[in-house]
Design an enzyme around this catalytic site. Structure first.
Site, PDB file in Angstrom:
ATOM      1  N   GLU A  31      43.095  40.859  28.343  1.00  0.00           N
ATOM      2  CA  GLU A  31      43.763  39.659  28.896  1.00  0.00           C
ATOM      3  C   GLU A  31      43.094  39.117  30.155  1.00  0.00           C
ATOM      4  OE1 GLU A  31      47.562  39.843  30.693  1.00  0.00           O
ATOM      5  OE2 GLU A  31      46.937  41.354  32.121  1.00  0.00           O
ATOM      6  N   ASN A  32      42.257  39.925  30.819  1.00  0.00           N
ATOM      7  CA  ASN A  32      41.564  39.460  32.031  1.00  0.00           C
ATOM      8  C   ASN A  32      40.046  39.437  31.857  1.00  0.00           C
ATOM      9  OD1 ASN A  32      43.870  41.667  33.207  1.00  0.00           O
ATOM     10  ND2 ASN A  32      44.054  39.527  33.838  1.00  0.00           N
ATOM     11  N   HIS A  81      46.926  47.807  35.938  1.00  0.00           N
ATOM     12  CA  HIS A  81      45.525  48.048  36.292  1.00  0.00           C
ATOM     13  C   HIS A  81      45.338  49.343  37.082  1.00  0.00           C
ATOM     14  CE1 HIS A  81      43.878  43.666  35.696  1.00  0.00           C
ATOM     15  NE2 HIS A  81      44.885  43.925  34.886  1.00  0.00           N
ATOM     16  N   HIS A 125      48.704  46.514  32.081  1.00  0.00           N
ATOM     17  CA  HIS A 125      49.118  45.439  32.999  1.00  0.00           C
ATOM     18  C   HIS A 125      49.005  45.809  34.479  1.00  0.00           C
ATOM     19  CE1 HIS A 125      51.080  41.941  34.719  1.00  0.00           C
ATOM     20  NE2 HIS A 125      51.972  42.710  35.301  1.00  0.00           N
ATOM     21  N   HIS A 157      52.642  45.977  27.298  1.00  0.00           N
ATOM     22  CA  HIS A 157      52.090  45.351  28.505  1.00  0.00           C
ATOM     23  C   HIS A 157      53.260  45.031  29.435  1.00  0.00           C
ATOM     24  CE1 HIS A 157      48.670  43.336  30.400  1.00  0.00           C
ATOM     25  NE2 HIS A 157      49.529  42.418  30.813  1.00  0.00           N
ATOM     26  N   ASN A 184      50.276  38.930  29.645  1.00  0.00           N
ATOM     27  CA  ASN A 184      50.825  37.719  30.260  1.00  0.00           C
ATOM     28  C   ASN A 184      49.764  36.664  30.565  1.00  0.00           C
ATOM     29  OD1 ASN A 184      50.237  39.926  32.121  1.00  0.00           O
ATOM     30  ND2 ASN A 184      50.733  38.480  33.741  1.00  0.00           N
ATOM     31  N   HIS A 185      48.464  37.046  30.551  1.00  0.00           N
ATOM     32  CA  HIS A 185      47.410  36.052  30.811  1.00  0.00           C
ATOM     33  C   HIS A 185      46.783  35.496  29.528  1.00  0.00           C
ATOM     34  CE1 HIS A 185      47.656  36.717  35.056  1.00  0.00           C
ATOM     35  NE2 HIS A 185      47.403  38.011  34.924  1.00  0.00           N
ATOM     36  N   ASP A 238      42.937  47.197  30.744  1.00  0.00           N
ATOM     37  CA  ASP A 238      42.545  45.794  30.969  1.00  0.00           C
ATOM     38  C   ASP A 238      41.086  45.654  31.443  1.00  0.00           C
ATOM     39  OD1 ASP A 238      45.369  46.155  31.024  1.00  0.00           O
ATOM     40  OD2 ASP A 238      45.651  44.206  31.980  1.00  0.00           O
TER      41      ASP A 238
HETATM   42 FE   FE2 Z   1      45.710  42.630  33.347  1.00  0.00          FE
HETATM   43 FE   FE2 Z   2      48.956  41.520  32.691  1.00  0.00          FE
END
Ligand code: FE2
Ligand code: FE2
Length: 256
Positions: free
Chosen positions: A39-40, A176, A174, A149, A67-68, A8
């Site tokens: 995603e981040n 991290h 996910h 993820h 999820n983001h 990520d």
């Molecule tokens: Fe993430």
């Molecule tokens: Fe995530």
């Protein structure tokens, strides 16, 4: 064939670090394809058109999400129009923007990249087992890679045993935090539970530590900010046999 999967990427600071480090890494490790979770990548979470462009211009070929994914409305249209950004395949089928997998054409060989999300301690999406079975029926490339993820180690490991012999490699994202359990499963699938993060080192999963502490102590909503300063890039290199699609070697890499 060498495939690099990057954990990520967090914020502009993470994207900039990617730009600094990825070109030399690709050369040194003789990389054919780079997959990264984005995603981040937007400051304040999610992904934007700008942050996706920053990731691609840094040398990434395929962006996966999690999820983001849908935090920023502006990305919906981008997802519908980009073949190289994929979101978890187990979101509802007819109403979700974008695609859950793609086939990357390297000319001499094609690679299927799939993105799925776990259901334990996360939003309960469609059953990832049914969804990946369907995708595998529809794709016939020898090399197939999955970004799973997910939060729970057990969910990732169970999926790994289910997919060993069916795909080339699976990496988790996910949490991290990079795990040190990279391995090759008995039927030739490369694996790591979580590949880690690309972003600020002095942080709580990329967030300014004081803000994370306040959230845990006071239990009230806190606006998170991306930490700054020294970064790290966590990734994994899968060396895959082009003819069999099986993983020959797994190398975990952390760049500080
Ligand atoms: Fe993430
Ligand atoms: Fe995530």
């Amino acid at each position: 064939m060498n495939i690099l999967a990057i954990g990520d990427i967090v914020g502009t600071v993470g994207c900039q670090f990617l730009h600094e480090k990825l070109p030399a890494l690709k050369k040194a490790e003789n990389i054919d394809l780079v997959i990264a979770n984005g995603e981040n990548s937007a400051d304040g979470n999610g992904i934007t058109k700008l942050s996706s462009e920053l990731i691609f211009s840094g040398g990434v070929d395929v962006i996966t999400l999690g999820n983001h994914t849908f935090k920023r409305k502006e990305i919906y249209e981008v997802l519908d129009n980009s073949l190289s950004i994929i979101r978890p395949a187990n979101y509802p089928e007819n109403t979700t923007p974008g695609n859950g997998y793609m086939v990357y054409d390297l000319g001499r060989i094609q690679i299927t990249v799939i993105n799925l999300m776990g259901c334990m301690f996360m939003e309960p999406l469609n059953d990832p087992y049914t969804v990946i079975d369907d995708i595998l029926k529809k794709t016939d490339t020898r090399i197939k890679i999955l970004d799973f993820h997910a939060e729970a180690t057990a969910e990732k490991l169970a999926m790994a045993y289910y997919l060993d012999g069916k795909i080339s490699a699976m990496f988790g994202t996910h949490t991290h935090v990079q795990t040190s359990d990279e391995r090759i499963f008995p039927k030739g699938m490369g694996y790591i539970t979580d590949v880690g993060m690309t972003g600020p080192y002095e942080s709580v999963l990329g967030v300014v530590p004081e803000l994370a502490v306040r959230k845990f102590r006071e239990k009230l909503p806190v606006k998170f900010e991306t930490a700054q300063g020294k970064c790290r890039l966590d990734c994994i290199k899968f060396t895959i046999n082009d003819k069999t699609g099986k993983t020959l070697d797994v190398k975990r890499i952390e760049i500080l």
